[in-house]
Write an enzyme that holds these catalytic residues in place. Structure first.
Site, PDB file in Angstrom:
ATOM      1  N   CYS A 197       0.849  -1.203   0.000  1.00  0.00           N
ATOM      2  CA  CYS A 197       0.000   0.000   0.000  1.00  0.00           C
ATOM      3  C   CYS A 197       0.876   1.241   0.000  1.00  0.00           C
ATOM      4  O   CYS A 197       2.099   1.147   0.019  1.00  0.00           O
ATOM      5  CB  CYS A 197      -0.945   0.005   1.194  1.00  0.00           C
ATOM      6  SG  CYS A 197      -0.093   0.229   2.780  1.00  0.00           S
ATOM      7  N   CYS A 234       3.672   1.616   2.556  1.00  0.00           N
ATOM      8  CA  CYS A 234       4.933   0.919   2.279  1.00  0.00           C
ATOM      9  C   CYS A 234       5.854   1.815   1.444  1.00  0.00           C
ATOM     10  O   CYS A 234       7.047   1.935   1.731  1.00  0.00           O
ATOM     11  CB  CYS A 234       4.672  -0.383   1.517  1.00  0.00           C
ATOM     12  SG  CYS A 234       3.652  -1.583   2.403  1.00  0.00           S
ATOM     13  N   CYS A 241      43.768 -15.139 -23.078  1.00  0.00           N
ATOM     14  CA  CYS A 241      44.489 -15.435 -21.844  1.00  0.00           C
ATOM     15  C   CYS A 241      43.709 -14.893 -20.650  1.00  0.00           C
ATOM     16  O   CYS A 241      42.674 -14.250 -20.814  1.00  0.00           O
ATOM     17  CB  CYS A 241      45.891 -14.837 -21.872  1.00  0.00           C
ATOM     18  SG  CYS A 241      45.863 -13.028 -21.951  1.00  0.00           S
ATOM     19  N   CYS A 273      42.663 -11.230 -20.565  1.00  0.00           N
ATOM     20  CA  CYS A 273      41.453 -10.866 -21.322  1.00  0.00           C
ATOM     21  C   CYS A 273      40.220 -10.985 -20.421  1.00  0.00           C
ATOM     22  O   CYS A 273      39.371 -10.096 -20.392  1.00  0.00           O
ATOM     23  CB  CYS A 273      41.275 -11.783 -22.537  1.00  0.00           C
ATOM     24  SG  CYS A 273      42.576 -11.642 -23.766  1.00  0.00           S
ATOM     25  N   ASP A 325      -6.400  14.159 -29.332  1.00  0.00           N
ATOM     26  CA  ASP A 325      -5.582  14.030 -30.538  1.00  0.00           C
ATOM     27  C   ASP A 325      -6.519  14.088 -31.745  1.00  0.00           C
ATOM     28  O   ASP A 325      -7.705  13.769 -31.624  1.00  0.00           O
ATOM     29  CB  ASP A 325      -4.824  12.700 -30.494  1.00  0.00           C
ATOM     30  CG  ASP A 325      -4.039  12.453 -31.760  1.00  0.00           C
ATOM     31  OD1 ASP A 325      -3.266  13.340 -32.153  1.00  0.00           O
ATOM     32  OD2 ASP A 325      -4.207  11.381 -32.362  1.00  0.00           O
ATOM     33  N   ASP A 385      -4.733   7.909 -29.593  1.00  0.00           N
ATOM     34  CA  ASP A 385      -4.801   6.525 -30.073  1.00  0.00           C
ATOM     35  C   ASP A 385      -3.485   6.008 -30.618  1.00  0.00           C
ATOM     36  O   ASP A 385      -3.378   4.848 -30.978  1.00  0.00           O
ATOM     37  CB  ASP A 385      -5.862   6.406 -31.181  1.00  0.00           C
ATOM     38  CG  ASP A 385      -5.363   6.964 -32.505  1.00  0.00           C
ATOM     39  OD1 ASP A 385      -4.687   8.012 -32.482  1.00  0.00           O
ATOM     40  OD2 ASP A 385      -5.642   6.350 -33.546  1.00  0.00           O
ATOM     41  N   ASP A 422       1.163   9.538 -28.974  1.00  0.00           N
ATOM     42  CA  ASP A 422       0.403  10.106 -27.861  1.00  0.00           C
ATOM     43  C   ASP A 422       0.850   9.542 -26.509  1.00  0.00           C
ATOM     44  O   ASP A 422       0.454  10.064 -25.467  1.00  0.00           O
ATOM     45  CB  ASP A 422      -1.100   9.819 -28.035  1.00  0.00           C
ATOM     46  CG  ASP A 422      -1.643  10.392 -29.334  1.00  0.00           C
ATOM     47  OD1 ASP A 422      -1.277  11.529 -29.668  1.00  0.00           O
ATOM     48  OD2 ASP A 422      -2.423   9.708 -30.011  1.00  0.00           O
TER      49      ASP A 422
END
Length: 812
Positions: free
Chosen positions: A24, A27, A92, A95, A506, A705, A709
């Protein structure tokens, strides 16, 4: 010089950690406070919905490991991912050491171990900070090769595990609680006809059923309550533990007292078990809702191409997307996704950028034009040079904007949660005081009577009604809204929607259909329309351009038969030329007509008028003579104008925002009747425009949509996605309007207002029972079983009031 250097070193770094175990808002607050107390932390915020923390800190004295330890000490967990990589090119031990050191320096990597003999690296990392692609890139920069092991590519989603765990707990709890619920129902006079097996009435059988629910299934509530109290606060876990424990232990007490006697004890095992079962069901819904919050990001990332064909040393080679480097030359075929951001170096084409810009019309591209990753190459072979890869691409930036916008949204502090912090200690204090008064003053030495009064106070104060007040209304309200095609992704969104006073819509796909259609046909004097359209339709049918397809579809819907094509050529950026049934056809722009010396002066005023209405007009010539013009447009949805008028009647300001040009936008806006128009806005700019409105004190709902957006949907107080749009928009939004009808915006606001009014009524009755019942119980006039009945009645009344929402009617 030294000061500047030190300041640069001490510039706050940012870390983002995924947290598990929060239940909740309390927390989230607890973790936030704990992190902010650490010396060196500039600011730490916790987002409950995303289960993430964002921390700005002084990296000279702190590391991510310090934050992980702190979070774990508070009783929560931090998500880490483990992956194995095949490493190539090592010769080696030096590396292996070099790779190991290089990886361990990356922020977000907890540990990196490289095994030279097996040629593999095992890496534990924070997925919020670093990706697999980042790890591979780092290894390649060090001069080696890295490939993730196939077995590790499918990572188990920790949220899926949480959902499965909650579902398992709920099913076990429900199975154990059902017999107890049966016995409770059988107690009532009006249900006396129900058969209840005798053995279920045995107190010890009931205790056997209730105990696992109380202490095994309900362990999470005890742990949560302990953590809450340990940190000096009280959340709903404390209320749940208090109420269920009072009912459970009182029942145990009654069972013990009744042992060896013939009277039937008053038991409340079913109260504790059923309450825990119902709360677990709510928790299950909550975990599922939280799991969906990251889907928008996953879907955005899923839009990227998985591979790219790069040309290196004259050889074409298909490589994974993460292996594409800046300045790579990439071949992109028709129909393929552009893999990364770049520019065209050879060829011409039209690119569908609708998933990025929201505009349905493809954009013509030629040499030096900019390309964006995840857009679609429609009809030409092109070569491009990569200019931005990985986290620098436009799509990656949009993903970052969505993540940031979602991360800064503060979780809503529910009224019940706020009150519970005061309510719990008050009730406990009253209960203890009542116990002491009865034990020492009212009936000195009568421990049994004092205990019964104490339990009566705790039972009457059980937070059943308080706990049910908000979720039952939200479930009923959101369920009824779903019948009208409105999907609220969570109770907090349903709660916030009531305060909306500005709606930003939009244009493409929201106010309009998002698909071009043939709207106008004008023929030159003496030209017969049917034969004109037969020739135009046949020529355009050869083109893959969406505008051409719209023209052809419109002509075919008129039942006109198309002519025979002998020759066709697309002229990128200008139009087409063709030979149809022996006649030369040219269709396109003013410039194309001028190139071929075709006189169009007389038709230009009509063309400009059509363009002022937001339409795209194309000129046509037959055999070198002007023959007519056709116009296409993205048409307005039938209900858009009505919906805008309805919102304005509710006192809500309506603004249309689009990436389209000013002229087209204002033409559409005027026709629909919006209060204002904001045009030529880039995807990143849409979120900024929403912020500007919010800074003026407006509560903004963004309705869209498309992927473009998504940042604005996440930034707005409430994001509403049209259900006919992209999945990404729907996941980034708080509400999905399935029907694609703007009337649903008003419906959503009305449902929110009615639901919030219902919640306030529920909370009033929940507290009224306590305010009236606690003094009666404290005075000793309320037996625990009567208190239990009153408590049950308060819960029933709250549920019945919430169910009224299922009969709400929305009138337009």
């Amino acid at each position: 010089m030294t000061t500047a250097s030190n300041e640069d070193i001490r510039k706050p770094k940012e870390a983002s950690l995924q947290i598990t175990g929060m239940t909740c808002a309390a927390c989230a607050t607890r973790i936030e406070k704990g992190l902010n107390k650490i010396e060196g932390v500039k600011i730490a915020t916790v987002n409950l919905a995303l289960e993430k923390t964002s921390i700005k800190y002084d990296s000279s004295i702190l590391s991510e490991e310090d934050f992980e330890k702190k979070i774990e000490s508070l009783g929560y967990g931090v998500v880490k991912q483990k992956a194995e990589f095949d490493i190539t090119g090592m010769t080696c031990a030096a590396c292996a050491t070099r790779i190991e050191k290089g990886l361990n320096k990356i922020d977000g990597i907890a540990s990196a171990n490289v095994n030279l003999a097996l040629e593999k690296a095992t890496i534990e990392f924070n997925p919020s900070e670093v990706s697999v692609a980042d790890i591979i890139t780092k290894v390649e920069k060090l001069g080696y090769g890295a490939h993730q092991k196939q077995d590790d590519k499918e990572q188990v989603d920790y949220r899926e595990k949480a959902i499965k765990e909650q579902k398992r707990k709920f099913l076990i709890s429900a199975i154990l609680s059902l017999p107890l619920l049966w016995t409770m129902v059988g107690h009532f006079s009006f249900t006396s006809f129900l058969y209840v097996p005798e053995f279920l009435m045995n107190p010890w059988v009931q205790m056997m059923l209730a105990t696992p629910v109380q202490f095994i299934i309900g362990k999470q509530f005890y742990v949560g309550a302990y953590k809450s109290l340990r940190n000096g606060s009280a959340n709903m876990d404390v209320l749940v533990v208090m109420g269920t424990s009072a009912a459970y232990f009182y029942s145990v007490y009654q069972a013990i007292v009744a042992t060896g006697t013939h009277h039937g004890p008053h038991l409340y095992f079913e109260t504790s078990a059923v309450l825990i079962t119902l709360i677990l069901l709510g928790k299950l819904f909550e975990v599922k809702a939280k799991g969906r919050s990251s889907e928008a990001i996953k879907k955005l990332m899923g839009l990227q191409a998985k591979t790219a064909i790069v040309i290196r040393e004259g050889i074409e080679k298909e490589v994974p997307l993460e292996e594409v480097m800046i300045a790579d030359i990439i071949l992109v075929k028709p129909g393929e996704k552009i893999p990364v951001d770049g520019e065209v170096v050879e060829g011409t084409t039209a690119v569908d950028e609708s998933m990025l810009t929201g505009e349905s019309l493809p954009v013509d591209k030629k040499v030096s034009d900019v390309l964006y990753g995840a857009t679609i190459n429609k009809n030409g072979f092109i070569k491009m040079k990569a200019t931005k890869v990985g986290r620098d691409t436009a799509l990656a930036q949009i993903i970052k904007v969505v993540e940031d916008a979602q991360g800064t949204k503060a979780p809503i502090q529910r009224l019940a949660d706020k009150i519970s912090g005061v309510f719990v200690p008050i009730v406990i204090g009253i209960a203890i005081l009542t116990f002491l008064v009865w034990l020492f003053l009212v009936e000195p030495g009568n421990f049994t009577q004092a205990l019964e009064v104490l339990i009566a106070v705790l039972v009457i104060a059980c937070p059943c009604a308080l706990g049910l007040a908000t979720p039952t209304s939200i479930m009923a309200g959101s369920g009824r809204a779903a019948e009208f095609g409105i999907l609220f992704k969570g109770g907090e969104h349903l709660e916030q929607t009531q305060g909306i006073n500005t709606v930003v819509v939009d244009k493409t796909g929201t106010v309009t259909h998002g698909k071009p259609v043939l709207t106008d046909v004008y023929t030159a004097t003496g030209k017969e329309e049917e034969s004109f359209l037969s020739l135009i339709g046949a020529a355009e049918k050869q083109s893959e351009h969406p505008l051409a397809q719209a023209i052809v579809q419109g002509i075919q819907e008129k039942g006109i038969e198309l002519g025979n094509v002998q020759f066709f050529e697309a002229i990128p950026g200008y139009g087409i030329q063709a030979t149809v049934s022996g006649q030369g056809i040219i269709i396109g722009t003013r410039k194309l007509m001028q190139q071929y010396g075709i006189d169009i002066q007389g038709v230009l005023p009509m063309m400009e008028e059509l363009e002022s209405e937001g339409k795209t007009a194309m000129l046509a010539a037959i055999n070198g003579q002007y023959a007519g013009l056709v116009a296409v447009a993205d048409t307005i949805k039938e209900t858009s104008k009505e919906a805008v008028l309805r919102l304005k009647a509710m006192g809500i300001e309506v603004i249309m925002m689009t990436g389209d040009n000013e002229r087209t936008a204002h033409a559409i806006g005027k026709e629909v009747g919006v209060d204002a128009v904001i045009a030529e806005v880039l995807p990143e700019g849409k979120a900024q425009e929403v912020k500007k409105l919010q800074q003026k004190g407006k509560k903004v709902a963004m309705v869209g949509d498309g992927i473009n957006d998504a940042p604005a949907l996440a930034t707005a107080n409430i994001g509403m996605a049209i259900g006919t749009g992209t999945d990404v928009a729907m996941e980034a939004a708080d509400i999905t309007l399935i029907r694609g009808d703007l009337n649903s915006i008003a419906d959503a606001i009305i449902m929110s207002r009615k639901t919030m009014r219902n919640i306030k009524q529920n909370l009033f009755w929940a507290f009224a029972y306590n305010i009236i019942g606690i003094p009666i119980a404290a005075a000793g006039f309320l037996a625990p079983w009567v208190a239990g009945a009153a408590m049950a009645f308060s819960s029933v009344s709250v549920v019945l009031n919430a169910l009224r929402l299922q009969r709400v009617k929305l009138e337009k």
